[in-house]
Design a protein around this motif. Structure first.
Motif, short mmCIF file in Angstrom:
data_model
loop_
_atom_site.label_atom_id
_atom_site.label_comp_id
_atom_site.label_asym_id
_atom_site.label_seq_id
_atom_site.Cartn_x
_atom_site.Cartn_y
_atom_site.Cartn_z
N ALA A 76 0.81 -1.22 0.00
CA ALA A 76 0.00 0.00 0.00
C ALA A 76 0.84 1.26 0.00
N GLY A 77 1.97 1.25 0.68
CA GLY A 77 2.84 2.41 0.68
C GLY A 77 2.33 3.56 1.52
N ILE A 78 1.28 3.33 2.30
CA ILE A 78 0.76 4.39 3.15
C ILE A 78 1.56 4.39 4.44
N GLU A 79 2.15 5.53 4.74
CA GLU A 79 2.95 5.63 5.95
C GLU A 79 2.81 7.04 6.50
N GLU A 80 3.07 7.16 7.76
CA GLU A 80 3.01 8.47 8.41
C GLU A 80 4.25 9.27 8.04
N ILE A 81 4.06 10.55 7.77
CA ILE A 81 5.22 11.42 7.59
C ILE A 81 5.15 12.50 8.67
N THR A 82 6.27 13.06 8.98
CA THR A 82 6.34 14.04 10.05
C THR A 82 6.58 15.43 9.48
N THR A 83 6.53 16.41 10.35
CA THR A 83 6.83 17.77 9.90
C THR A 83 8.29 17.88 9.47
N ALA A 84 9.13 16.99 9.98
CA ALA A 84 10.54 16.98 9.56
C ALA A 84 10.63 16.65 8.06
N THR A 85 9.73 15.79 7.58
CA THR A 85 9.70 15.46 6.16
C THR A 85 9.38 16.71 5.35
N LEU A 86 8.43 17.50 5.82
CA LEU A 86 8.10 18.74 5.12
C LEU A 86 9.26 19.73 5.19
N ASP A 87 10.00 19.72 6.29
CA ASP A 87 11.14 20.62 6.42
C ASP A 87 12.24 20.31 5.42
N GLU A 88 12.38 19.03 5.05
CA GLU A 88 13.42 18.67 4.09
C GLU A 88 12.90 18.61 2.66
N ALA A 89 11.67 19.06 2.45
CA ALA A 89 11.07 19.04 1.11
C ALA A 89 11.83 19.98 0.18
N THR A 90 12.13 19.48 -1.01
CA THR A 90 12.77 20.31 -2.03
C THR A 90 11.72 20.97 -2.92
N ASP A 91 10.60 20.27 -3.15
CA ASP A 91 9.50 20.80 -3.96
C ASP A 91 8.18 20.29 -3.42
N ILE A 92 7.15 21.12 -3.49
CA ILE A 92 5.79 20.73 -3.12
C ILE A 92 4.88 21.16 -4.26
N GLY A 97 -0.44 20.48 -10.47
CA GLY A 97 0.93 20.62 -10.93
C GLY A 97 1.57 21.95 -10.61
N HIS A 98 0.88 22.77 -9.83
CA HIS A 98 1.44 24.07 -9.45
C HIS A 98 2.37 23.91 -8.26
N LYS A 99 3.52 24.53 -8.33
CA LYS A 99 4.47 24.50 -7.23
C LYS A 99 3.97 25.43 -6.13
N VAL A 100 3.94 24.93 -4.88
CA VAL A 100 3.47 25.73 -3.74
C VAL A 100 4.50 25.66 -2.63
N SER A 101 4.40 26.57 -1.69
CA SER A 101 5.27 26.54 -0.51
C SER A 101 4.50 25.90 0.64
N LYS A 102 5.21 25.60 1.72
CA LYS A 102 4.54 25.03 2.90
C LYS A 102 3.46 25.96 3.43
N GLU A 103 3.71 27.24 3.37
CA GLU A 103 2.77 28.22 3.88
C GLU A 103 1.50 28.29 3.04
N GLN A 104 1.58 27.93 1.77
CA GLN A 104 0.43 27.99 0.88
C GLN A 104 -0.45 26.73 0.95
N MET A 105 0.01 25.71 1.65
CA MET A 105 -0.73 24.45 1.71
C MET A 105 -2.02 24.63 2.52
N ARG A 106 -3.13 24.28 1.92
CA ARG A 106 -4.44 24.28 2.55
C ARG A 106 -4.96 22.84 2.53
N LYS A 107 -6.22 22.64 2.85
CA LYS A 107 -6.80 21.31 2.77
C LYS A 107 -6.67 20.80 1.35
#
Length: 124
Positions: A76-92, A97-107
Protein backbone atom coordinates in the motif's frame (compact mmCIF):
# COMPACT_ATOMS: atom_id res chain seq x y z
CA UNK A 1 21.02 -21.03 -9.60
CA UNK A 2 18.01 -23.04 -10.76
CA UNK A 3 18.57 -25.54 -7.97
CA UNK A 4 18.56 -22.77 -5.36
CA UNK A 5 15.38 -21.28 -6.82
CA UNK A 6 13.70 -24.70 -6.85
CA UNK A 7 14.65 -25.34 -3.21
CA UNK A 8 13.47 -21.85 -2.29
CA UNK A 9 10.12 -22.40 -4.02
CA UNK A 10 9.62 -25.78 -2.33
CA UNK A 11 10.42 -24.24 1.04
CA UNK A 12 8.04 -21.34 0.42
CA UNK A 13 5.30 -23.76 -0.58
CA UNK A 14 5.71 -25.75 2.61
CA UNK A 15 5.89 -22.66 4.80
CA UNK A 16 2.93 -21.06 3.06
CA UNK A 17 0.59 -23.76 4.30
CA UNK A 18 1.71 -23.15 7.88
CA UNK A 19 1.94 -19.37 7.61
CA UNK A 20 -1.38 -18.72 5.87
CA UNK A 21 -3.34 -18.19 9.10
CA UNK A 22 -0.65 -16.25 10.97
CA UNK A 23 0.94 -14.40 8.06
CA UNK A 24 -1.51 -13.80 5.22
CA UNK A 25 1.07 -12.10 2.95
CA UNK A 26 4.38 -13.02 1.35
CA UNK A 27 6.29 -9.77 0.91
CA UNK A 28 9.10 -9.28 -1.60
CA UNK A 29 11.62 -6.44 -1.31
CA UNK A 30 13.72 -5.41 -4.29
CA UNK A 31 17.20 -3.92 -4.23
CA UNK A 32 15.75 -0.40 -4.65
CA UNK A 33 13.61 -0.83 -1.50
CA UNK A 34 10.28 -1.34 -3.26
CA UNK A 35 7.97 -3.81 -1.53
CA UNK A 36 5.18 -5.93 -2.98
CA UNK A 37 2.92 -8.20 -0.92
CA UNK A 38 1.07 -11.20 -2.33
CA UNK A 39 -1.74 -12.95 -0.43
CA UNK A 40 -0.70 -16.45 0.67
CA UNK A 41 -4.25 -17.79 0.30
CA UNK A 42 -3.84 -18.29 -3.46
CA UNK A 43 -0.07 -18.26 -3.80
CA UNK A 44 1.45 -19.56 -7.02
CA UNK A 45 5.14 -19.32 -7.88
CA UNK A 46 6.61 -19.72 -11.36
CA UNK A 47 10.21 -19.25 -12.52
CA UNK A 48 10.83 -18.49 -16.17
CA UNK A 49 14.45 -17.82 -16.99
CA UNK A 50 15.53 -15.09 -14.56
CA UNK A 51 11.97 -13.97 -13.74
CA UNK A 52 9.97 -15.04 -10.70
CA UNK A 53 6.20 -14.72 -11.10
CA UNK A 54 4.22 -14.71 -7.87
CA UNK A 55 0.49 -14.28 -8.30
CA UNK A 56 0.10 -11.12 -10.41
CA UNK A 57 3.57 -9.79 -9.49
CA UNK A 58 6.78 -10.53 -11.39
CA UNK A 59 10.37 -9.96 -10.25
CA UNK A 60 13.78 -10.26 -11.83
CA UNK A 61 15.66 -12.64 -9.55
CA UNK A 62 18.79 -10.50 -9.48
CA UNK A 63 16.71 -7.51 -8.23
CA UNK A 64 15.25 -9.33 -5.21
CA UNK A 65 16.95 -8.50 -1.93
CA UNK A 66 14.66 -10.42 0.44
CA UNK A 67 11.28 -12.00 0.90
CA UNK A 68 9.40 -12.74 4.08
CA UNK A 69 5.97 -13.54 5.45
CA UNK A 70 4.10 -10.59 6.95
CA UNK A 71 0.77 -9.99 8.62
CA UNK A 72 0.05 -6.76 6.68
CA UNK A 73 0.00 -5.83 3.02
CA UNK A 74 3.14 -3.73 2.67
CA UNK A 75 2.39 -2.80 -0.94
CA UNK A 76 0.00 0.00 0.00
CA UNK A 77 2.84 2.41 0.68
CA UNK A 78 0.76 4.39 3.15
CA UNK A 79 2.95 5.63 5.95
CA UNK A 80 3.01 8.47 8.41
CA UNK A 81 5.22 11.42 7.59
CA UNK A 82 6.34 14.04 10.05
CA UNK A 83 6.83 17.77 9.90
CA UNK A 84 10.54 16.98 9.56
CA UNK A 85 9.70 15.46 6.16
CA UNK A 86 8.10 18.74 5.12
CA UNK A 87 11.14 20.62 6.42
CA UNK A 88 13.42 18.67 4.09
CA UNK A 89 11.07 19.04 1.11
CA UNK A 90 12.77 20.31 -2.03
CA UNK A 91 9.50 20.80 -3.96
CA UNK A 92 5.79 20.73 -3.12
CA UNK A 93 3.12 20.52 -5.83
CA UNK A 94 -0.68 20.56 -5.73
CA UNK A 95 -2.59 18.06 -7.87
CA UNK A 96 -2.87 20.58 -10.69
CA UNK A 97 0.93 20.62 -10.93
CA UNK A 98 1.44 24.07 -9.45
CA UNK A 99 4.47 24.50 -7.23
CA UNK A 100 3.47 25.73 -3.74
CA UNK A 101 5.27 26.54 -0.51
CA UNK A 102 4.54 25.03 2.90
CA UNK A 103 2.77 28.22 3.88
CA UNK A 104 0.43 27.99 0.88
CA UNK A 105 -0.73 24.45 1.71
CA UNK A 106 -4.44 24.28 2.55
CA UNK A 107 -6.80 21.31 2.77
CA UNK A 108 -6.14 18.93 -0.10
CA UNK A 109 -3.67 16.50 -1.62
CA UNK A 110 -0.05 17.38 -2.42
CA UNK A 111 3.07 15.79 -3.88
CA UNK A 112 6.11 16.40 -1.67
CA UNK A 113 9.58 15.73 -3.08
CA UNK A 114 12.61 15.33 -0.83
CA UNK A 115 16.18 14.49 -1.81
CA UNK A 116 15.54 10.77 -1.27
CA UNK A 117 11.81 10.15 -1.87
CA UNK A 118 8.53 11.49 -3.18
CA UNK A 119 5.38 11.42 -1.03
CA UNK A 120 1.69 11.95 -1.64
CA UNK A 121 0.15 13.65 1.37
CA UNK A 122 -3.33 14.71 2.37
CA UNK A 123 -3.73 17.88 4.43
CA UNK A 124 -6.92 17.82 6.48
Amino acid sequence: MKRIVFIMMALIGALTMQAEDTYPYLTFETTDGTKASVPTSSLTLTVSGSTLVVGSQSFTLTNLSKMYFSNTDETAGIEEITTATLDEATDIYDLQGHKVSKEQMRKGAYIVKTKSRTYKILVK
